[in-house]
Design an enzyme around this catalytic site. Structure first.
Site, PDB file in Angstrom:
ATOM      1  N   ALA A   1       0.778  -1.236   0.000  1.00 11.07           N
ATOM      2  CA  ALA A   1       0.000   0.000   0.000  1.00 11.07           C
ATOM      3  C   ALA A   1       0.810   1.288   0.000  1.00 11.07           C
ATOM      4  CB  ALA A   1      -0.946   0.003   1.203  1.00 11.07           C
ATOM      5  N   ALA A   2       1.956   1.334   0.708  1.00 14.59           N
ATOM      6  CA  ALA A   2       2.691   2.606   0.846  1.00 14.59           C
ATOM      7  C   ALA A   2       3.143   3.119  -0.519  1.00 14.59           C
ATOM      8  CB  ALA A   2       3.893   2.411   1.759  1.00 14.59           C
TER       9      ALA A   2
ATOM     10  N   CYS B   1       5.363  -0.784 -12.302  1.00 11.73           N
ATOM     11  CA  CYS B   1       5.867   0.375 -13.050  1.00 11.73           C
ATOM     12  C   CYS B   1       7.094  -0.054 -13.846  1.00 11.73           C
ATOM     13  CB  CYS B   1       6.199   1.528 -12.106  1.00 11.73           C
ATOM     14  SG  CYS B   1       7.277   1.090 -10.742  1.00 11.73           S
TER      15      CYS B   1
END
Length: 653
Positions: free
Chosen positions: A236-237, A354
């Site tokens: 999540a971070a 990414c």
């Protein structure tokens, strides 16, 4: 390192170190920025400087080679030189410091400008620079209010085209300095021109707008969890996608946000609180440690694991070592397998990175889906976006790869990004639902049975008298049966003992009678010397008694044959005084007589006193017909004695 008397500003050094790590070791710029040592820095400024350096890294390398900077300045750190050059040419366009590295880069400014003028084709990157994307935090601000707020600051709102996706790309490419529009796919994302500065904007400082790229916002858009559902963000971070999920779900439902790193977890918690994401529950734990049964209510999963970050760094990571890439893909497969197998109610998973490397993307998805225990289907993202997208996965990995999506910087004007949407197979989901239904029915049946048992117990407790009566009746029946059985056994034992005792008694009486006869005979011989008449009387009486005795024995034998329960014993005793009194006694044996009588008879077989003890024990309250006959005989004997005594007295007179 280049020596100088004046120190280089520290944020340039930090940016150079992060740029070096990203280029040589891989990883995400954001991840490296969340170091506890950098908590005093303005991370947004550092992030902008590093990403700009990465964008123009290839052009800067060509400038250094053309100008001979690296050759002429061997003591100058090349990573720091690239950061300073980016600031001078593409950032603030000035280096006001007096440190030696800054002065050296300023001295090469003319050569850099000359190279740019001679090679205009190398400036294409500047022409297609990514626009500034801003996500409206609808937890705190509506999109309509955000539009009015920017318009009040003299920004001009341009309505998004209703045409194709390509029309939209042309539109955002032509945005002016003070123009902005809504994104084509994600309506909570606004698009500004590339040079727009919003780090100091009031809405940004109030967390009402979030600086988030469109590519990352697409992950939540295709996951599409409805309000009130249960979602999980496994990595999540810093919380960009987590808080976007909360806004998408209108803060209704539940979002589990998991982060293992302690420092990043603190950043996540802080960001969740500031953005007003009330439905988020943060978890400081490794997502792989979430076991089946811990969060079975999860329906939608967002997975964005660690990756090479090649999509963020553009041309910096054109090559990565195979060993490191293999390590990353192994970890990514573990995460995806866990997401598919550990949450039985999960309906949809969005896997994103990414990275632009297929090894971290299509290959991971196809490998895991083929080997998964549960049935999952790779959804066609093109259908989810209604055909309005241009870049998709490689067909080299089959139909699964072609169903995935890529966002590419040079054509989509976003960061490099990959995502795949996995839906649980409907048949598998129906089978699971049927099992749950059956289990529920079984549980209900068990509960009903338990309730009936409890009701019965309650009734029993409520009516203790009835229960006690039933229990007493059952107990009494058991006692009666037991007594009856015991009585039957005792009767059988008594009968057997009586049979054995009768045989023993009969034999004993015979032996005792013989001994008595012998003793009587001896007494008679002694008495014969003193009184001949008395001997005669005694002899006469002795002759009569045995006859009677023999007759009695035959009678007892007859009685014994007729009734096994009765045994008749006979004995005679003659007093030492010579009076000739005969004592005859007999015994009647009852069914319930104690077995000890037989043992007494066995132990005292040779005793002379047996007849006396036996007669005394057995003739307390028993009188039968035979005993009456014996009494009559005794009376006749007495009469004879009296008559003889009378005759004797007459003779003496």
């Amino acid at each position: 390192m280049f020596e100088h008397s004046v120190k280089v500003p520290r944020h340039y050094k930090v940016a150079a170190n992060i740029f070096k790590k990203v280029s040589t070791e891989g990883g995400s710029v954001k991840t490296l920025l969340y170091d506890d040592k950098l908590r005093h820095f303005r991370t947004n400024v550092l992030y902008a400087l590093i990403t700009e350096t990465i964008k123009h890294a290839a052009d800067i390398d060509k400038m250094f080679e053309s100008s001979g900077l690296i050759t002429n300045e061997p003591r100058l750190d090349p990573w720091l030189a690239k950061v300073l050059t980016t600031e001078l040419l593409f950032g603030k366009k000035a280096l006001p410091g007096k440190s030696k590295p800054e002065q050296t880069i300023r001295s090469y400014l003319e050569k850099f400008e000359k190279y740019t003028a001679d090679h205009p084709e190398d400036s294409k990157t500047e022409a297609i620079r990514r626009p500034r994307y801003v996500r409206i935090n609808t937890n705190l601000l509506t999109t309509s209010d955000a539009i009015r707020a920017f318009q009040d600051e003299e920004y001009r709102f341009v309505r998004c085209t209703s045409g194709s996706y390509n029309d939209y790309l042309e539109q955002i490419k032509g945005l002016g300095e003070y123009d902005f529009t809504q994104d084509y796919h994600v309506k909570t994302v606004f698009v500004f021109s590339s040079g727009t500065k919003l780090h100091e904007h009031e809405l940004y400082l109030e967390n009402k707008i979030i600086l988030q790229d469109k590519a990352t916002a697409l992950a939540v858009h295709v996951l599409a969890p409805p309000p009130g559902s249960i979602a999980l963000d496994m990595c999540a971070a810093p919380g960009m996608k987590t808080t976007q999920l909360a806004a998408y779900m209108r803060n209704e439902g539940k979002i589990y946000a998991v982060e293992q790193n302690e420092q990043r977890y603190k950043t996540l918690c802080d960001f969740v609180e500031k953005t007003g994401s009330k439905c988020v529950e943060t978890i400081n734990k490794d997502a792989l440690a979430l076991r089946r049964g811990d969060y079975d209510d999860v329906e939608y999963i967002l997975l964005d694991p660690s990756c090479s970050g090649s999509g963020m760094e553009l041309c910096v990571h054109n090559y990565i070592e195979p060993a490191r890439l293999a390590k990353l893909t192994s970890l990514q497969e573990k995460f995806l397998k866990h997401a598919m197998n550990a949450f039985p109610n999960a309906k949809r998973i969005v896997y994103s990175t990414c990275s632009l490397f297929p090894e971290e993307n299509e290959r991971v998805v196809t490998n895991v889906v083929k080997t998964s225990r549960t049935k999952w289907r790779v959804q066609d993202v093109k259908e989810l976006l209604k055909g309005q997208w241009n870049n998709f996965g490689s067909a080299m990995y089959g139909s699964m790869g072609a169903r995935c999506l890529y966002a590419k910087p040079d054509t989509d004007y976003t960061t490099g990004f990959f995502l795949a949407v996995l839906d649980r197979d409907q048949k598998d989901f129906e089978r699971k639902a049927n099992k749950e239904k059956e289990s529920k029915v079984n549980n209900e049946d068990e509960n009903e049975a338990t309730e009936e048992v409890n009701k019965k117990k309650h009734k029993q407790i409520k009516k203790p008298d009835e229960t006690n009566e039933d229990n007493d009746e059952i107990a009494s029946n058991k006692v009666k049966k037991k007594k009856k059985k015991t009585r039957e056994n005792n009767e059988n034992d008594v009968q057997n003992n009586d049979n054995n005792e009768s045989e023993i008694t009969y034999t004993e009486n015979e032996d005792v009678t013989k001994k008595k006869k012998k003793r009587k005979h001896e007494r008679h011989e002694n008495d014969e010397q003193n009184n001949e008449s008395e001997i005669a009387v005694n002899a006469e009486s002795n002759e009569n008694v045995p006859k009677k005795k023999k007759k009695r024995k035959s009678d007892s034998d007859k009685n014994y044959d007729q009734n096994n329960d009765t045994v008749i014993n006979e004995s005679e005793m003659i007093n030492n005084d010579g009076n000739g009194d005969v004592l005859k006694k007999k015994k009647k044996k009852h069914k319930n007589q104690d077995v000890r009588d037989s043992e007494i008879m066995m132990n005292t077989e040779d005793s002379d006193d047996i007849p006396k003890k036996k007669e005394k024990h057995k003739h307390k309250n028993e009188i039968n017909e035979d005993s009456l006959e014996n009494r009559d005989i005794g009376e006749k004997v007495k009469e004879k004695k009296k008559k003889k005594k009378k005759d004797k007295d007459l003779q003496e007179a």
